[in-house]
Design a protein around this motif. Structure first.
Motif, PDB file in Angstrom:
ATOM      1  N   HIS A 111       0.855  -1.183   0.000  1.00 30.83           N
ATOM      2  CA  HIS A 111       0.000   0.000   0.000  1.00 30.83           C
ATOM      3  C   HIS A 111       0.889   1.230   0.000  1.00 30.83           C
ATOM      4  CE1 HIS A 111      -3.296   2.553   2.191  1.00 30.83           C
ATOM      5  NE2 HIS A 111      -3.268   2.790   0.898  1.00 30.83           N
ATOM      6  N   GLN A 113       0.921   5.451  -0.067  1.00 33.50           N
ATOM      7  CA  GLN A 113       0.160   6.680   0.132  1.00 33.50           C
ATOM      8  C   GLN A 113       1.090   7.878   0.054  1.00 33.50           C
ATOM      9  OE1 GLN A 113      -1.390   5.206   4.050  1.00 33.50           O
ATOM     10  NE2 GLN A 113      -3.284   6.155   3.324  1.00 33.50           N
ATOM     11  N   GLU A 135       6.424  -1.041 -10.708  1.00 23.14           N
ATOM     12  CA  GLU A 135       5.333  -0.477 -11.499  1.00 23.14           C
ATOM     13  C   GLU A 135       5.330   1.040 -11.354  1.00 23.14           C
ATOM     14  OE1 GLU A 135       0.500  -0.862 -11.803  1.00 23.14           O
ATOM     15  OE2 GLU A 135       1.732  -2.682 -11.748  1.00 23.14           O
ATOM     16  N   ILE A 137       3.877   4.646 -11.034  1.00 23.92           N
ATOM     17  CA  ILE A 137       2.663   5.255 -10.496  1.00 23.92           C
ATOM     18  C   ILE A 137       2.329   6.478 -11.329  1.00 23.92           C
ATOM     19  CG2 ILE A 137       1.648   6.411  -8.491  1.00 23.92           C
ATOM     20  CD1 ILE A 137       3.147   4.436  -6.729  1.00 23.92           C
ATOM     21  N   ALA A 142      -0.631   9.703  -4.207  1.00 29.11           N
ATOM     22  CA  ALA A 142      -0.825   8.270  -4.427  1.00 29.11           C
ATOM     23  C   ALA A 142      -1.632   7.665  -3.298  1.00 29.11           C
ATOM     24  CB  ALA A 142       0.533   7.568  -4.530  1.00 29.11           C
ATOM     25  N   ASP A 143      -2.499   6.762  -3.647  1.00 29.68           N
ATOM     26  CA  ASP A 143      -3.152   5.857  -2.698  1.00 29.68           C
ATOM     27  C   ASP A 143      -3.448   4.601  -3.502  1.00 29.68           C
ATOM     28  OD1 ASP A 143      -4.439   4.556  -0.699  1.00 29.68           O
ATOM     29  OD2 ASP A 143      -5.898   6.114  -0.291  1.00 29.68           O
ATOM     30  N   HIS A 144      -2.446   3.737  -3.566  1.00 30.53           N
ATOM     31  CA  HIS A 144      -2.509   2.595  -4.459  1.00 30.53           C
ATOM     32  C   HIS A 144      -2.204   1.312  -3.702  1.00 30.53           C
ATOM     33  CE1 HIS A 144      -2.656   5.201  -7.996  1.00 30.53           C
ATOM     34  NE2 HIS A 144      -1.638   5.869  -7.496  1.00 30.53           N
ATOM     35  N   HIS A 145      -2.849   0.225  -4.147  1.00 27.40           N
ATOM     36  CA  HIS A 145      -2.579  -1.108  -3.629  1.00 27.40           C
ATOM     37  C   HIS A 145      -2.034  -1.983  -4.757  1.00 27.40           C
ATOM     38  CE1 HIS A 145      -5.377   0.318  -0.494  1.00 27.40           C
ATOM     39  NE2 HIS A 145      -4.779  -0.562   0.285  1.00 27.40           N
ATOM     40  N   PHE A 146      -1.055  -2.809  -4.422  1.00 28.69           N
ATOM     41  CA  PHE A 146      -0.469  -3.727  -5.385  1.00 28.69           C
ATOM     42  C   PHE A 146      -0.405  -5.110  -4.747  1.00 28.69           C
ATOM     43  CE2 PHE A 146       1.205   0.498  -5.959  1.00 28.69           C
ATOM     44  CZ  PHE A 146       1.082   0.722  -7.324  1.00 28.69           C
TER      45      PHE A 146
END
Length: 201
Positions: A111, A113, A135, A137, A142-146
């Motif tokens: 995660h 942020q 990867e 962004i 950012a607020d991303h899950h991988f």
């Protein structure tokens, strides 16, 4: 020793060099905690608390903080906040933990942020010192899950990083990050989670 200063104030060059030394120690089985520190001997010369260590522990116990650092329950940030969990079947593990006798598939969940003025170019998952997953962004904030499946049938350690690309020269220019953190680059990383496929560790 229990910990090593991987990120020191705004030295991206030092971070890249010490990062490799830290990974070499981890690859030899030394579970040493990576930290990031502001080196602010004088608040007139250095920003206090930037980068910062985020320690997962009981906030009412000084001794608990020391033990949490020893166990690697630390995330480091000069902008991006990175969190890592490993899911093995029904069990979930966090940074600083060792997983003994892994028999089934495991998946890393990262995660990332950041506020919208912190440039976060990419996220990376590092396995045994090598970038296993990367990867882009590609946007400020950012607020991303991988979610990444991990290799099976071997002992390994895994950590997550986000922010500035490893090989990038220069620093952020022209934005609020540069004005608020002159000379710095946005870096965030976790400490490792250790997985033992043979139950030997």
């Amino acid at each position: 020793f229990d910990a090593i200063e991987v990120l020191n104030r705004f030295s991206a060059e030092g971070w890249r060099a010490v990062r490799q030394d830290w990974f070499a120690l981890l690859n030899r089985g030394h579970q040493i905690t990576g930290t990031g520190n502001s080196d602010s001997h004088s608040s007139q010369l250095e920003a206090v608390g930037f980068p910062v260590n985020l320690v997962r522990t009981d906030p009412d116990s000084v001794g608990g903080v020391v033990e949490a650092v020893r166990r690697g329950q630390v995330r480091v940030s000069s902008g991006p906040l990175v969190d890592l969990m490993v899911h093995c079947g029904d069990e979930i593990f966090r940074t600083g933990q060792s997983i003994a006798a892994v028999s089934g598939p495991c998946r890393a969940v990262v995660h990332v942020q950041a506020v919208d003025w912190v440039p976060v170019a990419e996220v990376r998952l590092v396995v045994n010192g090598e970038v296993f997953f990367r990867e882009a962004i590609g946007s400020d904030g950012a607020d991303h899950h991988f979610s990444v499946d991990l290799p099976r049938g071997r002992e390994l350690w895994v950590l997550a990083e986000a922010g500035w690309p490893i090989g990038a020269e220069g620093r952020p220019e022209g934005g609020l990050y540069e004005r608020l953190a002159p000379g710095h680059v946005p870096i965030g990383f976790t400490n490792p989670i250790w997985l033992d496929a043979d139950g030997l560790r």
